[in-house]
Scaffold this active site. Structure first.
Site, PDB file in Angstrom:
ATOM      1  N   GLU A  30       0.842  -1.196   0.000  1.00  0.00           N
ATOM      2  CA  GLU A  30       0.000   0.000   0.000  1.00  0.00           C
ATOM      3  C   GLU A  30       0.881   1.251   0.000  1.00  0.00           C
ATOM      4  O   GLU A  30       1.807   1.350   0.808  1.00  0.00           O
ATOM      5  CB  GLU A  30      -0.894  -0.005   1.245  1.00  0.00           C
ATOM      6  CG  GLU A  30      -1.913  -1.157   1.228  1.00  0.00           C
ATOM      7  CD  GLU A  30      -2.438  -1.514   2.608  1.00  0.00           C
ATOM      8  OE1 GLU A  30      -2.328  -0.698   3.533  1.00  0.00           O
ATOM      9  OE2 GLU A  30      -2.939  -2.647   2.760  1.00  0.00           O
ATOM     10  N   GLU A  61      -4.275  -6.742   3.094  1.00  0.00           N
ATOM     11  CA  GLU A  61      -3.079  -7.539   3.378  1.00  0.00           C
ATOM     12  C   GLU A  61      -3.251  -8.961   2.871  1.00  0.00           C
ATOM     13  O   GLU A  61      -2.273  -9.626   2.508  1.00  0.00           O
ATOM     14  CB  GLU A  61      -2.784  -7.544   4.887  1.00  0.00           C
ATOM     15  CG  GLU A  61      -2.272  -6.215   5.416  1.00  0.00           C
ATOM     16  CD  GLU A  61      -3.341  -5.135   5.501  1.00  0.00           C
ATOM     17  OE1 GLU A  61      -4.541  -5.469   5.596  1.00  0.00           O
ATOM     18  OE2 GLU A  61      -2.984  -3.943   5.465  1.00  0.00           O
ATOM     19  N   GLN A  83       2.093  -2.236   6.093  1.00  0.00           N
ATOM     20  CA  GLN A  83       2.465  -0.958   6.695  1.00  0.00           C
ATOM     21  C   GLN A  83       2.812  -1.074   8.181  1.00  0.00           C
ATOM     22  O   GLN A  83       3.587  -0.283   8.711  1.00  0.00           O
ATOM     23  CB  GLN A  83       1.353   0.058   6.473  1.00  0.00           C
ATOM     24  CG  GLN A  83       1.253   0.426   4.989  1.00  0.00           C
ATOM     25  CD  GLN A  83       0.316   1.569   4.706  1.00  0.00           C
ATOM     26  OE1 GLN A  83      -0.660   1.771   5.428  1.00  0.00           O
ATOM     27  NE2 GLN A  83       0.600   2.319   3.663  1.00  0.00           N
ATOM     28  N   ALA A  85       3.538  -4.248  11.259  1.00  0.00           N
ATOM     29  CA  ALA A  85       3.708  -5.692  11.456  1.00  0.00           C
ATOM     30  C   ALA A  85       2.455  -6.337  12.040  1.00  0.00           C
ATOM     31  O   ALA A  85       2.183  -7.509  11.788  1.00  0.00           O
ATOM     32  CB  ALA A  85       4.903  -5.954  12.372  1.00  0.00           C
ATOM     33  N   PHE A  87      -0.334  -6.099  11.074  1.00  0.00           N
ATOM     34  CA  PHE A  87      -1.243  -6.511  10.006  1.00  0.00           C
ATOM     35  C   PHE A  87      -0.924  -7.912   9.490  1.00  0.00           C
ATOM     36  O   PHE A  87      -1.617  -8.416   8.602  1.00  0.00           O
ATOM     37  CB  PHE A  87      -1.248  -5.504   8.853  1.00  0.00           C
ATOM     38  CG  PHE A  87      -1.621  -4.099   9.252  1.00  0.00           C
ATOM     39  CD1 PHE A  87      -2.186  -3.823  10.497  1.00  0.00           C
ATOM     40  CD2 PHE A  87      -1.408  -3.039   8.389  1.00  0.00           C
ATOM     41  CE1 PHE A  87      -2.514  -2.524  10.870  1.00  0.00           C
ATOM     42  CE2 PHE A  87      -1.738  -1.736   8.756  1.00  0.00           C
ATOM     43  CZ  PHE A  87      -2.286  -1.474   9.991  1.00  0.00           C
ATOM     44  N   HIS A 130      -1.089  -1.112  16.311  1.00  0.00           N
ATOM     45  CA  HIS A 130      -0.012  -0.635  15.424  1.00  0.00           C
ATOM     46  C   HIS A 130       1.339  -0.626  16.124  1.00  0.00           C
ATOM     47  O   HIS A 130       2.238   0.094  15.713  1.00  0.00           O
ATOM     48  CB  HIS A 130      -0.313   0.791  14.926  1.00  0.00           C
ATOM     49  CG  HIS A 130      -1.476   0.894  13.998  1.00  0.00           C
ATOM     50  ND1 HIS A 130      -2.781   0.804  14.427  1.00  0.00           N
ATOM     51  CD2 HIS A 130      -1.534   1.069  12.650  1.00  0.00           C
ATOM     52  CE1 HIS A 130      -3.593   0.940  13.386  1.00  0.00           C
ATOM     53  NE2 HIS A 130      -2.864   1.095  12.300  1.00  0.00           N
TER      54      HIS A 130
END
Lengths: 321, 332
Positions: A30, A61, A83, A85, A87, A130
């Site tokens: 992305e 993802e 973007q 980890a 994810f 995140h």
């Protein structure tokens, strides 16, 4: 010859050089084109290598990871960016069930030489979804080579090796270290995967630490009245147990500090490896230090509370004497 | 149902022969499983043979097939994997396509461009998009065909694959084998009139065909492949078939209406129907069919013998193939 560059510049250089070196390398994720990646890690690559080689993807993802698997089996060497980890979980089936297992269940008939790279770790107030360190999740699934980077030197050399390795590699830079500067050779180099590095030599205690925790362990070493040896595992799976054990045989003491949570984290596994193989070289029980068993909170005060601090690491080291 | 034969005689014979090969192979598989010779689960293709074979015949050898759905063995056969290797893999023996690591769900044959099943239903479509990307980037005109069942279309991964394939206009053909049952959940409870309608929001060409008519599938998939090969991008095809077998061997099918099931068996058996058509059209005679059946029976018997005689894996082999070693930069 060396020069000082930032950690994120080291990542961008690794990508740039590998895209130039091998036509089979394709980068997608992305916002990797003009936007240049969330941390500037893909800046300029699209302009230089073109849309065929550097490709924006829609926001999924599942698609990024699943497509990387197919492209790798089909003869490319994809580098897929997530973007964050965290994810890895939004592509759960691809990351945990498909990519690491397809080479095995095919009886070795297919290889999946892909790299997923994804900034991990806490420290920028990014909150619970995140900020996780996921190398214990991934290390738990045989088939992944799991690599973390601690310095700009690591980031460039290990990333280049990850791209060239024939296994699926999950490469985890640390987002808090993005702007950290460090010495990187002018000339081309790579670092071996699956090998730990003794970064600081010492006689009294071995501290195993990587990424942000490595830097905090260095601070802690300054605070204690002991000669600390610091080992950076670099690759968590497969783990270079021997370098760590050799260090413990020399020092007689072991502290493992990592940003995975303490419950079922990497710390326990590393300590166990040493206990099983070198119990009688230990002068004290191994000490494990990690993120307290909570999600990562947003408030900088709370976030720093659950992350191992240099003080906590120093106290851990002292508790062994 | 059309009675005409719409392909040349050689193709018609090949289509029939391949369907028969699947049928005979699977009947034998069922028997061997019943005798306890095959470990794990067995899902058979009954009712899907026309769909598998029509699709397989539409493909070139260099096109990828990323198999999906739960009915796989017939697809492996349609892609040309030798029966010996398939049977030995079902037995979990070293002579199997995957040396016993994969089993029924995972037959993979990269040399024949067969991408093994994801085994978690619906996770094979994004890799298929990646395979198409690889072919495109390598400058070939090969395509990727990927199959899924009606159940799998409910997974987000399937829809993501449509998004990615259409975003880059890649040469992928999505074949949805709608047999109306996701184990016990009916596809009639899903909203689209045809599951190929899932391609419509992406403005992809869609088609729904009678999947029990081997020629209908052959034509539909051929057209989609030609379009993809010529740079026309992805297509979504629904192939409507009847599941004339349990979900897996041992499934009592308590959820199915038995009269309806019997009706489907009488009306939607692709092999029986095509046999009749070919006999009527004079493409084959009863004697031809008998001869062909005898040949295939011998071939299948040979596959079983091969599997039985193939050694069990050495237990130590369990630790191989986890990693390609040495890792990069080691041992230099």
């Amino acid at each position: 010859m060396t020069r000082e560059i930032t950690y994120v510049e080291a990542i961008a250089e690794a990508l740039d050089e590998e895209l130039a070196r091998d036509d089979d390398v394709v980068l997608f994720g992305e916002d990797v084109e003009e936007f240049g990646g969330n941390f500037g890690e893909t800046e300029g690559l699209y302009e230089k290598h073109g849309r065929d080689r550097v490709r924006n993807t829609p926001l999924s993802e599942i698609g990024i990871a699943g497509m990387a698997l197919g492209a790798a089996v089909g003869g490319m060497r994809p580098v897929a960016e997530l973007q964050f980890a965290d994810f890895a979980a939004t592509a759960g089936d691809e990351v945990f069930n498909q990519i690491p297992k397809q080479p095995y269940v095919s009886g070795g008939r297919l290889t999946a030489p892909l790299t997923i790279f994804a900034p991990s770790g806490a420290g920028i107030g990014a909150g619970a979804q995140h900020s996780q360190s996921v190398h214990s999740w991934l290390g738990n699934v045989p088939g992944w080579v799991v690599v973390t980077a601690t310095t700009p030197y690591d980031a460039k050399g290990l990333f280049k090796s990850a791209i060239r390795d024939d296994n699926p590699v999950f490469f985890l830079p640390h987002k808090f270290l993005s702007e950290q500067r460090g010495e990187v050779p002018e000339e081309e180099y790579t670092l071996p995967l699956g090998e730990a590095a003794v970064e600081v030599e010492g006689e009294d205690v071995t501290v195993v630490a990587t990424q942000l925790m490595f830097h905090r362990a260095k601070e802690a070493a300054e605070q204690v009245d002991a000669d600390v040896e610091i080992v950076n595992p670099r690759t968590f799976a497969p783990l270079d147990t021997e370098t760590i054990a050799a260090s413990v045989r020399k020092t007689g003491r072991l502290v493992v500090v990592d940003e995975t949570v303490e419950r079922y984290g990497t710390q326990g596994h590393i300590a166990n490896e040493v206990v099983e193989s070198d119990f009688f070289s230990l002068d004290a029980p191994p000490k494990t230090i990690g993120v307290k068993d909570t999600p990562i909170p947003l408030s900088p005060v709370l976030e720093q509370e659950v992350l191992p601090s240099a003080d906590r690491i120093a106290a851990g080291i002292e508790s062994l004497f | 149902m059309t009675r005409d034969i719409t392909v040349d005689d050689a193709t018609a014979k090949r289509l029939f022969e391949e369907m028969l090969r699947i049928d005979v192979f699977e009947e034998e598989t069922k028997a061997r499983f019943g005798e306890g010779e095959i470990p794990g689960f067995v899902h058979l293709s009954g009712g899907h043979e026309g769909s598998h074979v029509g699709m397989g015949a539409a493909m070139r050898e260099d096109d990828w097939l990323a198999v999906g759905g739960a009915r796989l063995i017939g697809q492996y056969i349609a892609k040309g994997v030798p029966l010996t290797e398939i049977m030995a893999e079902l037995y979990g023996r070293v002579g199997g396509s995957n040396k016993g690591y994969g089993g029924q769900m995972h037959v993979a044959d990269v040399d024949r461009k067969l991408y093994g099943h994801a085994a978690t239903i619906g996770s094979g479509q994004n890799p298929a998009v990646g395979l198409a990307l690889a072919e495109e980037m390598q400058g070939t005109d090969n395509v990727a065909v990927t199959t899924i069942g009606d159940g799998g279309t409910s997974r987000g991964s399937f829809h993501t694959a449509l998004v990615f394939a259409s975003y880059w206009d890649l040469p992928v053909v999505f074949v949805i084998e709608n047999n109306e049952w996701a184990i016990s959940t009916p596809s009639t409870s899903l909203s689209p009139d045809h599951l190929s309608d899932y391609g419509k929001p992406h403005k992809l060409p869609t088609e729904s065909v009678d999947g029990s008519d081997v020629e209908a599938v052959y034509h539909a998939v051929s057209e989609a492949i030609d379009r993809a090969r010529d740079g026309g991008g992805p297509t979504v095809i629904e192939s409507r078939v009847a599941r004339l077998v349990p979900h897996f061997e041992g499934d009592k099918q308590t959820y199915r209406d038995s009269e309806e099931y019997e009706r489907l068996k009488a009306e939607k058996d692709p092999i029986a129907n095509y046999r009749e058509r070919l006999l009527d059209a004079g493409v084959l005679t009863e004697a031809d069919v008998e001869e062909l059946t005898a040949e295939i029976l011998a071939e299948v018997e040979e596959a079983v013998e091969f599997a039985r005689e193939s050694p069990e894996p050495n237990p130590e082999a369990a630790y191989e193939n986890v990693y390609q070693l040495p890792l990069y930069g080691q041992g230099e």
